[in-house]
Design a protein around this motif. Structure first.
Motif, PDB file in Angstrom:
ATOM      1  N   CYS A 217       0.821  -1.223   0.000  1.00  0.00           N
ATOM      2  CA  CYS A 217       0.000   0.000   0.000  1.00  0.00           C
ATOM      3  C   CYS A 217       0.855   1.272   0.000  1.00  0.00           C
ATOM      4  O   CYS A 217       0.368   2.346  -0.337  1.00  0.00           O
ATOM      5  CB  CYS A 217      -0.878   0.053   1.261  1.00  0.00           C
ATOM      6  SG  CYS A 217      -1.886  -1.401   1.556  1.00  0.00           S
TER       7      CYS A 217
ATOM      8  N   VAL B 159      -2.917   1.499  -7.684  1.00  0.00           N
ATOM      9  CA  VAL B 159      -3.969   0.486  -7.531  1.00  0.00           C
ATOM     10  C   VAL B 159      -4.934   0.692  -8.686  1.00  0.00           C
ATOM     11  O   VAL B 159      -5.449   1.795  -8.880  1.00  0.00           O
ATOM     12  CB  VAL B 159      -4.720   0.648  -6.184  1.00  0.00           C
ATOM     13  CG1 VAL B 159      -5.911  -0.308  -6.125  1.00  0.00           C
ATOM     14  CG2 VAL B 159      -3.773   0.399  -5.015  1.00  0.00           C
TER      15      VAL B 159
ATOM     16  N   PHE C 112      -5.545   4.791  -8.808  1.00  0.00           N
ATOM     17  CA  PHE C 112      -5.005   5.835  -7.951  1.00  0.00           C
ATOM     18  C   PHE C 112      -3.587   5.468  -7.570  1.00  0.00           C
ATOM     19  O   PHE C 112      -3.217   4.301  -7.513  1.00  0.00           O
ATOM     20  CB  PHE C 112      -5.886   6.130  -6.723  1.00  0.00           C
ATOM     21  CG  PHE C 112      -6.166   4.953  -5.824  1.00  0.00           C
ATOM     22  CD1 PHE C 112      -5.270   4.578  -4.837  1.00  0.00           C
ATOM     23  CD2 PHE C 112      -7.348   4.237  -5.967  1.00  0.00           C
ATOM     24  CE1 PHE C 112      -5.537   3.508  -4.001  1.00  0.00           C
ATOM     25  CE2 PHE C 112      -7.627   3.151  -5.141  1.00  0.00           C
ATOM     26  CZ  PHE C 112      -6.716   2.788  -4.149  1.00  0.00           C
TER      27      PHE C 112
ATOM     28  N   GLN D  59      -0.035   5.179  -5.522  1.00  0.00           N
ATOM     29  CA  GLN D  59       0.526   4.876  -4.202  1.00  0.00           C
ATOM     30  C   GLN D  59       1.723   5.798  -3.979  1.00  0.00           C
ATOM     31  O   GLN D  59       2.279   6.282  -4.960  1.00  0.00           O
ATOM     32  CB  GLN D  59       0.962   3.415  -4.148  1.00  0.00           C
ATOM     33  CG  GLN D  59      -0.203   2.460  -4.090  1.00  0.00           C
ATOM     34  CD  GLN D  59       0.228   1.094  -3.549  1.00  0.00           C
ATOM     35  OE1 GLN D  59       1.341   0.915  -3.090  1.00  0.00           O
ATOM     36  NE2 GLN D  59      -0.664   0.143  -3.623  1.00  0.00           N
TER      37      GLN D  59
ATOM     38  N   CYS E 239      -0.664   4.985  -0.881  1.00  0.00           N
ATOM     39  CA  CYS E 239      -2.104   5.188  -0.797  1.00  0.00           C
ATOM     40  C   CYS E 239      -2.437   6.153   0.343  1.00  0.00           C
ATOM     41  O   CYS E 239      -1.958   5.996   1.468  1.00  0.00           O
ATOM     42  CB  CYS E 239      -2.787   3.852  -0.565  1.00  0.00           C
ATOM     43  SG  CYS E 239      -4.569   4.025  -0.488  1.00  0.00           S
TER      44      CYS E 239
ATOM     45  N   ALA F 168      -5.119   6.312   1.839  1.00  0.00           N
ATOM     46  CA  ALA F 168      -5.986   5.656   2.830  1.00  0.00           C
ATOM     47  C   ALA F 168      -5.184   4.834   3.835  1.00  0.00           C
ATOM     48  O   ALA F 168      -5.750   4.290   4.780  1.00  0.00           O
ATOM     49  CB  ALA F 168      -7.005   4.760   2.125  1.00  0.00           C
ATOM     50  N   LEU F 169      -3.872   4.737   3.601  1.00  0.00           N
ATOM     51  CA  LEU F 169      -3.028   3.981   4.541  1.00  0.00           C
ATOM     52  C   LEU F 169      -2.749   4.854   5.766  1.00  0.00           C
ATOM     53  O   LEU F 169      -2.161   5.936   5.649  1.00  0.00           O
ATOM     54  CB  LEU F 169      -1.715   3.582   3.862  1.00  0.00           C
ATOM     55  CG  LEU F 169      -0.753   2.741   4.702  1.00  0.00           C
ATOM     56  CD1 LEU F 169      -1.343   1.369   5.018  1.00  0.00           C
ATOM     57  CD2 LEU F 169       0.590   2.571   3.976  1.00  0.00           C
TER      58      LEU F 169
ATOM     59  N   CYS G 241      -6.137   0.297   6.983  1.00  0.00           N
ATOM     60  CA  CYS G 241      -6.699   0.936   5.790  1.00  0.00           C
ATOM     61  C   CYS G 241      -7.936   1.731   6.196  1.00  0.00           C
ATOM     62  O   CYS G 241      -8.880   1.174   6.751  1.00  0.00           O
ATOM     63  CB  CYS G 241      -7.067  -0.141   4.764  1.00  0.00           C
ATOM     64  SG  CYS G 241      -8.001   0.497   3.369  1.00  0.00           S
TER      65      CYS G 241
ATOM     66  N   ILE H 297     -10.267   2.873   4.428  1.00  0.00           N
ATOM     67  CA  ILE H 297     -11.497   2.509   3.701  1.00  0.00           C
ATOM     68  C   ILE H 297     -11.621   0.979   3.589  1.00  0.00           C
ATOM     69  O   ILE H 297     -12.119   0.472   2.586  1.00  0.00           O
ATOM     70  CB  ILE H 297     -11.527   3.172   2.298  1.00  0.00           C
ATOM     71  CG1 ILE H 297     -10.376   2.664   1.406  1.00  0.00           C
ATOM     72  CG2 ILE H 297     -11.480   4.683   2.399  1.00  0.00           C
ATOM     73  CD1 ILE H 297     -10.657   2.861  -0.075  1.00  0.00           C
TER      74      ILE H 297
ATOM     75  N   ARG I 260     -12.478  -1.168   0.252  1.00  0.00           N
ATOM     76  CA  ARG I 260     -11.228  -1.174  -0.527  1.00  0.00           C
ATOM     77  C   ARG I 260     -11.443  -1.889  -1.863  1.00  0.00           C
ATOM     78  O   ARG I 260     -12.275  -2.800  -1.963  1.00  0.00           O
ATOM     79  CB  ARG I 260     -10.087  -1.812   0.284  1.00  0.00           C
ATOM     80  CG  ARG I 260     -10.230  -3.286   0.543  1.00  0.00           C
ATOM     81  CD  ARG I 260      -9.339  -3.667   1.720  1.00  0.00           C
ATOM     82  NE  ARG I 260      -9.255  -5.114   1.912  1.00  0.00           N
ATOM     83  CZ  ARG I 260     -10.202  -5.874   2.423  1.00  0.00           C
ATOM     84  NH1 ARG I 260     -11.374  -5.354   2.747  1.00  0.00           N
ATOM     85  NH2 ARG I 260     -10.003  -7.175   2.588  1.00  0.00           N
ATOM     86  N   PRO I 261     -10.679  -1.465  -2.885  1.00  0.00           N
ATOM     87  CA  PRO I 261     -10.860  -2.046  -4.221  1.00  0.00           C
ATOM     88  C   PRO I 261     -10.525  -3.543  -4.288  1.00  0.00           C
ATOM     89  O   PRO I 261      -9.862  -4.080  -3.397  1.00  0.00           O
ATOM     90  CB  PRO I 261      -9.869  -1.247  -5.074  1.00  0.00           C
ATOM     91  CG  PRO I 261      -9.630   0.007  -4.331  1.00  0.00           C
ATOM     92  CD  PRO I 261      -9.735  -0.339  -2.886  1.00  0.00           C
TER      93      PRO I 261
ATOM     94  N   CYS J 201      -6.960  -4.671  -3.877  1.00  0.00           N
ATOM     95  CA  CYS J 201      -6.508  -4.700  -2.475  1.00  0.00           C
ATOM     96  C   CYS J 201      -7.060  -5.927  -1.747  1.00  0.00           C
ATOM     97  O   CYS J 201      -6.390  -6.502  -0.894  1.00  0.00           O
ATOM     98  CB  CYS J 201      -6.966  -3.449  -1.742  1.00  0.00           C
ATOM     99  SG  CYS J 201      -6.490  -1.918  -2.552  1.00  0.00           S
TER     100      CYS J 201
HETATM  101  S1  SF4 Z   1      -5.804  -1.731   1.099  1.00  0.00           S
HETATM  102 FE1  SF4 Z   1      -6.487   0.349   1.628  1.00  0.00          FE
HETATM  103  S2  SF4 Z   1      -4.586   1.415   2.161  1.00  0.00           S
HETATM  104 FE2  SF4 Z   1      -3.997  -0.369   0.972  1.00  0.00          FE
HETATM  105  S3  SF4 Z   1      -3.867   0.342  -1.173  1.00  0.00           S
HETATM  106 FE3  SF4 Z   1      -5.926  -0.516  -0.812  1.00  0.00          FE
HETATM  107  S4  SF4 Z   1      -7.204   1.250  -0.289  1.00  0.00           S
HETATM  108 FE4  SF4 Z   1      -5.064   1.848   0.002  1.00  0.00          FE
END
Ligand code: SF4
Ligand code: SF4
Length: 176
Positions: A15, A23, A53, A55, A57, A59-60, A66, A68, A72-73, A76
């Protein structure tokens, strides 16, 4: 919390821009929702556009969770590195997996330190991208002795990191 969760929470390398540059979102993802959650989703200009998007990330979190997680996608949700798979399958112990993770994190931190020393403070960019930009800027050879020395240290550190992650973390299917 089980050992696998503990391993990933001590890691975050998939991440934080060490293993991947971005990602990619696929058919199973809601790109608008991911964007609404604060991820900087962009669409590539390729013939078949891809939403993605960058990295590291955003959201980390600092504790490697994480932000989200529930949304998460797919990339992930489905990615499991070679070390994780080996530990899950019992081919290595979780303690050995953790040692590998710590080893790679130390190497990546050292690379970030060398990049900063060379004037790159763009911590929001993935590690490989930062290294390539530095190569373009200094690779032509016009640098003082100290800079040239740090640049050669950086090249060696990057090479050692790549050897380790290619051998232990990527599986054939997910080599970027
Ligand atoms: S798991 Fe969460 S923090 Fe890691 S890349 Fe995916 S969205 Fe970002
Ligand atoms: S690189 Fe592997 S061990 Fe680290 S967070 Fe990702 S899946 Fe977990």
């Amino acid at each position: 919390m089980n050992s696998a969760e503990q391993l990933c929470l001590a890691c975050g390398l998939c991440c934080d821009g060490t293993l991947f540059d971005n990602v990619q979102l696929g058919p199973g993802d809601d790109a608008k929702k991911v964007k609404a959650l604060g991820l900087p989703v962009t669409v590539t200009r390729a013939r078949t556009p891809v939403s993605q998007f960058r990295q590291p990330c955003t959201a980390l979190c600092a504790d490697r969770t994480c932000r989200i997680y529930a949304d998460r996608p797919v990339q992930c949700r489905t990615f499991e590195c070679g070390v994780f798979k080996d530990a899950q399958a019992g081919r290595i112990t979780f303690a050995a997996a953790l040692r590998l993770v710590k080893q790679v994190r130390r190497k990546a931190d050292n690379i970030r330190r060398l990049l900063r020393k060379l004037g790159d403070i763009e911590e929001h960019r993935p590690l490989g991208d930062r290294f390539h930009r530095m190569q373009l800027s200094l690779g032509s050879g016009v640098a003082d002795e100290a800079t040239a020395h740090t640049f050669s240290e950086l090249g060696l550190a990057m090479h050692q990191l790549n050897l380790l992650v290619c051998g232990k973390f990527y599986t054939k299917a997910d080599t970027p």
